[in-house]
Design an enzyme around this catalytic site. Structure first.
Site, PDB file in Angstrom:
ATOM      1  N   GLN A 174       5.713  13.974  -9.687  1.00  9.39           N
ATOM      2  CA  GLN A 174       5.683  13.604  -8.266  1.00  9.39           C
ATOM      3  C   GLN A 174       6.915  12.815  -7.887  1.00  9.39           C
ATOM      4  O   GLN A 174       7.441  12.039  -8.681  1.00  9.39           O
ATOM      5  CB  GLN A 174       4.430  12.770  -7.973  1.00  9.39           C
ATOM      6  CG  GLN A 174       4.373  11.475  -8.751  1.00  9.39           C
ATOM      7  CD  GLN A 174       3.091  10.689  -8.513  1.00  9.39           C
ATOM      8  OE1 GLN A 174       2.143  11.181  -7.920  1.00  9.39           O
ATOM      9  NE2 GLN A 174       3.057   9.460  -8.977  1.00  9.39           N
ATOM     10  N   ARG A 191       1.811 -14.106  -5.283  1.00  7.15           N
ATOM     11  CA  ARG A 191       1.495 -15.379  -4.614  1.00  7.15           C
ATOM     12  C   ARG A 191       1.322 -15.213  -3.108  1.00  7.15           C
ATOM     13  O   ARG A 191       0.819 -16.104  -2.440  1.00  7.15           O
ATOM     14  CB  ARG A 191       2.592 -16.409  -4.893  1.00  7.15           C
ATOM     15  CG  ARG A 191       2.669 -16.779  -6.353  1.00  7.15           C
ATOM     16  CD  ARG A 191       3.891 -17.600  -6.656  1.00  7.15           C
ATOM     17  NE  ARG A 191       4.259 -17.482  -8.054  1.00  7.15           N
ATOM     18  CZ  ARG A 191       4.718 -18.485  -8.781  1.00  7.15           C
ATOM     19  NH1 ARG A 191       4.884 -19.676  -8.247  1.00  7.15           N
ATOM     20  NH2 ARG A 191       5.048 -18.283 -10.041  1.00  7.15           N
ATOM     21  N   GLU A 229      -0.215   1.184  -5.672  1.00  5.58           N
ATOM     22  CA  GLU A 229      -1.448   1.128  -4.868  1.00  5.58           C
ATOM     23  C   GLU A 229      -1.436  -0.254  -4.217  1.00  5.58           C
ATOM     24  O   GLU A 229      -1.876  -1.229  -4.807  1.00  5.58           O
ATOM     25  CB  GLU A 229      -2.668   1.310  -5.763  1.00  5.58           C
ATOM     26  CG  GLU A 229      -2.680   2.646  -6.503  1.00  5.58           C
ATOM     27  CD  GLU A 229      -3.576   2.640  -7.729  1.00  5.58           C
ATOM     28  OE1 GLU A 229      -4.003   1.545  -8.147  1.00  5.58           O
ATOM     29  OE2 GLU A 229      -3.842   3.724  -8.287  1.00  5.58           O
ATOM     30  N   THR A 246       3.519   5.490  -8.770  1.00  2.00           N
ATOM     31  CA  THR A 246       2.813   5.172  -7.525  1.00  2.00           C
ATOM     32  C   THR A 246       2.408   3.714  -7.495  1.00  2.00           C
ATOM     33  O   THR A 246       1.909   3.169  -8.478  1.00  2.00           O
ATOM     34  CB  THR A 246       1.554   6.048  -7.422  1.00  2.00           C
ATOM     35  OG1 THR A 246       1.967   7.413  -7.383  1.00  2.00           O
ATOM     36  CG2 THR A 246       0.763   5.742  -6.172  1.00  2.00           C
TER      37      THR A 246
END
Lengths: 449, 217
Positions: free
Chosen positions: B183, B117, B140, B138
């Site tokens: 990772q 929101r 983004e 990860t």
């Protein structure tokens, strides 16, 4: 391997000392290689030429270690006299490569090293958050940067006064930014600045005891040992292993730190009664023997501190600092298994009641479900716990793997690449452990307050 | 394929222990009926302006990595200091949690509506977590809103839903091409490792040879 370290047979002890030094040299080679492979160097004009130059130097170091491998690990080499000098040559060359890293002009971010001491502060230890500066030098600094800087200026005749609220400034060799286990070397100069700032030595010293500067060093060792237990000694001992072979003095007051750390030392594994502190102490003692026999290293005479003086310091520091938050033997072993499994060790798994499964199955409404959840949260590991288990893992697994790879018929390239994968994974998992434990601690402390 | 509910999630986490999510800070807050909230970690990778016209994936890998390094910057942020994501900005981050899934479980990452929101998008393509995955997930991060968003480590910005299925024969780390396995920090794109670029390079080389043969003829 650990029993051998404390064996009385000089040839066995010498072989363990040299193989540990070789493993440490390989790790340093791996760290400098990672720094040189950083693509950021290529974004600057001078980066390519300097990187090529330093890579040449690093290849030379690698060839030297490859040539040293059969001397240290070959059959029937236990009494080899050439091993210390051969390793020392590689380490001296590596120091030169490290010093020239400054030519790259790269700004090395601190990364998780910045969280390291902050985590100690967050655990309630009365230390000041220092400023940490990466350095291309690899000389030991037993004192904080500000103090040694002012001392050097004073030697030229210029007196610069310190301000009472100065933030301690600590340095860390650039290559050590990758390895959390090496960060504990900073805790010694931090302890020195805390002892100085609080006038601890002046408060404690009896008129008939050793001189004030020496007494300060005793207090510093005691303070440093109380921060994270034997890990500070282990980190400085591992560095001293290499320093002495390359003609440098090595970390000062290593023997004081060994004594101060013994009360917090715990067995390396359930099957081996030797502690990490005893392991490195035995190796350094062996180096001292090697120094006398082969004249390769310099070893300082130990400070004549009496038992009563140690007792005074310990009693005083107990009131100033709690004991380090170390794991129980079962906890240490459970966390060690997590690292072996490729998992970080940021938290202790929850202790569940025996009927947890049944309670969970019966929790068909919100009230019963949230009641079950009270058992399920993890407890963040202390920095002392993470480092303690990390050092056990390094001695048992990393040194073990290095010995296995270097003693076997694997080619040098395959051996060093396999070791590199293992060491860098260890470093990543420990960094992740420190970061996650720190953040979790912030939230857990608020929740429990 | 079915979605795990809260008790099944807890069973797999704490009793079977084949699902790893650590640290678990506060399950009462994090656990939903069919989801587990995940938190923001301390590491970020931001993109910065550079003089690069574009990233050429067919060039030498050293030069390519240097180009990528020229437009990215890594940060480690303290729990009490925010990383501020400005409107229109994009950054990579990762979960505080280390996650490991068994071969019979996959997961889907979604945002939380409180952040949606505000205009915070936490992933565009990284939503699906393969069976066998191990590492941090990860994020983004994109700010599609009009106001800067301060992001502190530890905030619950995502949620995971877990799906059971038949055990996979090629869990994530056993797959032939896995670029991001294991990772623990946000990794920039490794798109240049895709085998398609090898095919394109091969074809470019073949074209050059064909052209030079034609000239000689």
């Amino acid at each position: 391997m650990f029993e051998e370290a404390t064996a009385t047979h000089p040839a066995d002890a010498a072989a363990v000392a040299m193989s540990a030094a070789f493993c440490e040299a390989c790790e340093r080679l791996i760290f400098v290689r990672v720094l040189l492979e950083d693509p950021r160097h290529q974004t600057r004009r001078q980066g390519s030429a300097v990187t090529r130059l330093l890579r040449e130097g690093l290849r030379g170091v690698e060839r030297q270690l490859e040539a040293t491998r059969p001397i240290v690990f070959g059959p029937g080499q236990r009494s080899s006299e050439s091993a210390p000098a051969a390793i020392g040559l590689a380490v001296t060359a590596l120091r030169q490569v490290h010093i020239q890293l400054g030519l790259l002009g790269t700004r090395w971010p601190l990364g998780t090293a910045d969280l390291f001491i902050r985590k100690l502060v967050a655990e309630g230890l009365p230390v000041t958050v220092p400023t940490i500066c990466p350095t291309n030098q690899y000389d030991d600094t037993a004192t904080e940067v500000g103090e040694s800087f002012r001392n050097r200026l004073a030697a030229t005749g210029l007196v610069v006064k310190s301000e009472a609220q100065d933030t301690p400034i600590l340095t860390i060799p650039t290559m050590d930014l990758i390895d959390p286990l090496s960060w504990a070397t900073m805790l010694y100069p931090l302890a020195a600045s805390m002892v100085e700032a609080r006038g601890i030595a002046a408060q404690l010293r009896r008129p008939s005891s050793i001189d004030s500067a020496a007494y300060r060093r005793v207090c510093t060792a005691g303070f440093a040992a109380r921060l994270v237990g034997e890990s500070t000694f282990a980190a400085r001992a591992a560095r001293t292993l290499l320093d002495r072979l390359s003609g440098a003095e090595g970390c000062t007051d290593i023997s004081l730190l060994a004594v101060a750390s013994q009360q917090f030392a715990k067995p390396i594994s359930p099957k081996c009664g030797t502690t990490v502190a005893e392991y490195f102490d035995a190796i350094l003692a062996t180096q001292a023997v090697l120094a006398r026999v082969w004249g390769v290293t310099r070893v300082d005479a130990p400070l004549p501190v009496t038992a009563a003086e140690w007792e005074d310091v310990d009693q005083f520091l107990k009131a100033e600092l709690r004991d380090p938050l170390l794991p129980t033997p079962d906890e240490a072993e459970a966390l060690f298994e997590l690292l072996c499994d490729g998992r970080p060790i940021n938290a202790m798994p929850p202790k569940l009641p025996d009927d947890f499964g049944e309670r969970l199955d019966a929790s068909v409404d919100a009230e019963r479900f949230y009641d079950v959840l009270q058992y399920a949260n993890e407890r963040p590991c202390s920095l002392a716990t993470i480092l303690t288990v990390g050092w056990r893992y390094k001695v048992r697994r990393s040194y073990g793997l290095c010995n296995e790879l270097m003693s076997g018929g694997t080619s040098w390239r395959a051996a060093i690449d396999a070791l590199s994968g293992h060491v860098l994974e260890r470093c990543s998992l420990l960094q992740q452990s420190i970061e996650a434990a720190y953040v979790q601690q912030v939230f857990s402390r608020w929740r429990d307050s | 394929m079915s979605i795990l509910n809260e008790r099944e999630i807890l069973r797999r986490l704490l009793i079977d222990r084949d699902v790893v999510v650590t640290p678990i800070v506060d399950l009462a807050t994090q656990l939903g009926p069919t989801s587990l909230d995940v938190r923001l970690g301390t590491r970020f990778q931001a993109q910065k302006r550079s003089a690069l016209p574009y990233i050429e994936p067919l060039q030498d890998e050293t030069a390519l990595r240097a180009d990528i390094a020229a437009y990215t910057q890594d940060y480690v942020v303290l729990p009490t200091d925010p990383y501020v994501l400005h409107p229109g900005d994009f950054a990579l981050a990762c979960t505080l949690e280390f996650i490991r899934l068994p071969a019979d479980l996959s997961a889907r990452l979604e945002g939380r509506s409180s952040w949606g929101r505000l205009g915070l998008q936490i992933h565009s393509t990284a939503g699906f977590i393969d069976p066998g995955f191990a590492g941090v997930i990860t994020f983004e991060l994109s700010n599609l809103g009009k106001v800067p968003i301060p992001l502190y480590p530890g905030l619950r910005i995502g949620q995971l839903c877990f799906y059971t299925g038949q055990p996979s024969a090629i869990p994530y780390r056993s797959k032939k091409l896995t670029k991001y396995a294991g990772q623990i920090a946000p990794m920039g794109s490794a798109f240049y490792l895709d085998p398609e670029y090898k095919a394109i390079r091969h074809e470019q080389q073949a074209e050059k040879e064909r052209t030079s043969d034609a000239i000689l003829d």
